[in-house]
Design a protein around this motif. Sequence first.
Motif, PDB file in Angstrom:
ATOM      1  N   ALA A 164       1.378   2.284  -9.944  1.00 32.66           N
ATOM      2  CA  ALA A 164       1.493   1.011  -9.103  1.00 32.66           C
ATOM      3  C   ALA A 164       1.128  -0.221 -10.111  1.00 32.66           C
ATOM      4  O   ALA A 164       0.371  -0.204 -11.007  1.00 32.66           O
ATOM      5  N   ARG A 165       1.509  -1.297  -9.678  1.00 30.87           N
ATOM      6  CA  ARG A 165       1.287  -2.533 -10.377  1.00 30.87           C
ATOM      7  C   ARG A 165      -0.365  -2.973 -10.268  1.00 30.87           C
ATOM      8  O   ARG A 165      -0.986  -2.548  -9.115  1.00 30.87           O
ATOM      9  N   ASN A 166      -0.772  -3.854 -11.060  1.00 31.84           N
ATOM     10  CA  ASN A 166      -2.115  -4.018 -11.010  1.00 31.84           C
ATOM     11  C   ASN A 166      -2.414  -4.621  -9.716  1.00 31.84           C
ATOM     12  O   ASN A 166      -3.465  -4.605  -8.982  1.00 31.84           O
ATOM     13  N   GLU A 167      -1.529  -5.596  -9.322  1.00 32.62           N
ATOM     14  CA  GLU A 167      -1.652  -6.485  -8.191  1.00 32.62           C
ATOM     15  C   GLU A 167      -1.918  -5.635  -6.891  1.00 32.62           C
ATOM     16  O   GLU A 167      -2.823  -5.755  -5.839  1.00 32.62           O
ATOM     17  N   VAL A 168      -0.961  -4.189  -6.792  1.00 28.03           N
ATOM     18  CA  VAL A 168      -1.306  -3.402  -5.772  1.00 28.03           C
ATOM     19  C   VAL A 168      -2.423  -2.808  -5.769  1.00 28.03           C
ATOM     20  O   VAL A 168      -3.220  -2.318  -4.834  1.00 28.03           O
TER      21      VAL A 168
ATOM     22  N   LEU B 216       0.793  -0.964  -0.133  1.00 31.61           N
ATOM     23  CA  LEU B 216       0.138   0.093   0.011  1.00 31.61           C
ATOM     24  C   LEU B 216       0.928   1.336  -0.032  1.00 31.61           C
ATOM     25  O   LEU B 216       0.503   2.326  -0.637  1.00 31.61           O
ATOM     26  N   LEU B 217       1.866   0.974   0.663  1.00 34.44           N
ATOM     27  CA  LEU B 217       2.784   2.260   0.612  1.00 34.44           C
ATOM     28  C   LEU B 217       3.345   2.724  -0.559  1.00 34.44           C
ATOM     29  O   LEU B 217       3.724   3.762  -1.414  1.00 34.44           O
ATOM     30  N   GLU B 218       3.570   1.346  -1.624  1.00 41.53           N
ATOM     31  CA  GLU B 218       4.032   1.542  -2.943  1.00 41.53           C
ATOM     32  C   GLU B 218       2.962   2.291  -3.596  1.00 41.53           C
ATOM     33  O   GLU B 218       3.342   3.274  -4.320  1.00 41.53           O
ATOM     34  N   MET B 219       1.661   1.947  -3.503  1.00 39.87           N
ATOM     35  CA  MET B 219       0.639   2.679  -4.028  1.00 39.87           C
ATOM     36  C   MET B 219       0.638   4.029  -3.681  1.00 39.87           C
ATOM     37  O   MET B 219       0.328   5.072  -4.409  1.00 39.87           O
TER      38      MET B 219
END
Lengths: 91, 134
Positions: B79-83, B69-72
Motif C-alpha cells: 500500500a502507498r504511504n497515503e493509503v 481502503l480496499l487497495e490496502m
Amino acid sequence: MAAVAIEVFLSNFCENCANARVLVEKEIARLGNARFDVCYIDVLEQIDHAVALGVLATPAIAINGKLVFTGLPTSAALQTVLAEYVAAGDE
Amino acid sequence: MSTYRIGEVVKKVNLSADTLRYYEKIGLLPPVARNTAGVRIYDDQDLSRLGFIRRAQAMNFSLAEIGQLLEMRASPQNARNEVRELTHQKLLEVEKNLGELGTLRNELQLLINLCQGTQDGCPILEGIGKKVQP
C-alpha cells in the motif's frame, strides 16, 4: 486522613435502593461518619457519570471513584470493604 | 468457492442490483466474472469485499476512501504511504466510535435494567428527556 468518598446510585424504581441507603448509613455510622464523604445520587440525574463508572443497575455503590457493588451488598461485605478503605486512608 | 448470481448477492448483502453494478463500474469491485450467457457470477471474494464496503459506509466513509481502503485490504504490504495513513486515520475513527457505542450500549442497558425494576411505568423516557436538556 482523607475521607473515603462513597457514591450511592439510587433510583425510584428499585426495591432495594431504600435498603441500600439504610445499609450505607448504618455501616458508615459504625466506622465513624467523619471518615466518609457520602453522596446519594439519583441515577437519572447523573446518568453520564453513572455510566462512566460502569453503573448498569441500581442500587450501586462506588468508592473513591470506582464501582464496587452493583446490587445490594450484604452488611458484612460492605463493612469489610469500607474498613479496608478506611485502613488504606490511615496509612 | 461458492458462486452467486446477482439476485442472491442482493439478498446476502442487502444492496440493490443497481448499486452492485455501480460499484463494479467505479472499480470498488473488480470486473465480475460472467458465465457464457453473460450473466454476472459473483464469488466469495466479491461478497467479502461488499461486506467491507457496507461496514465502511456505515461508518460514513466516502466511496473514494473506501476504494483506497480496499487497495490496502488487497495488498497491505504494497500500500502507498497515503493509503496507509488513511487506514490509520480510519482506525482511529472506528475506535472512537466503538467507545461511544459502548457508552450508549451501557446507558441503554442501565435504562432497561431500571425499567425492569418498576411496575409503575418505565423511566426510559424520563432518562432520555433529561439527557437532551442543555
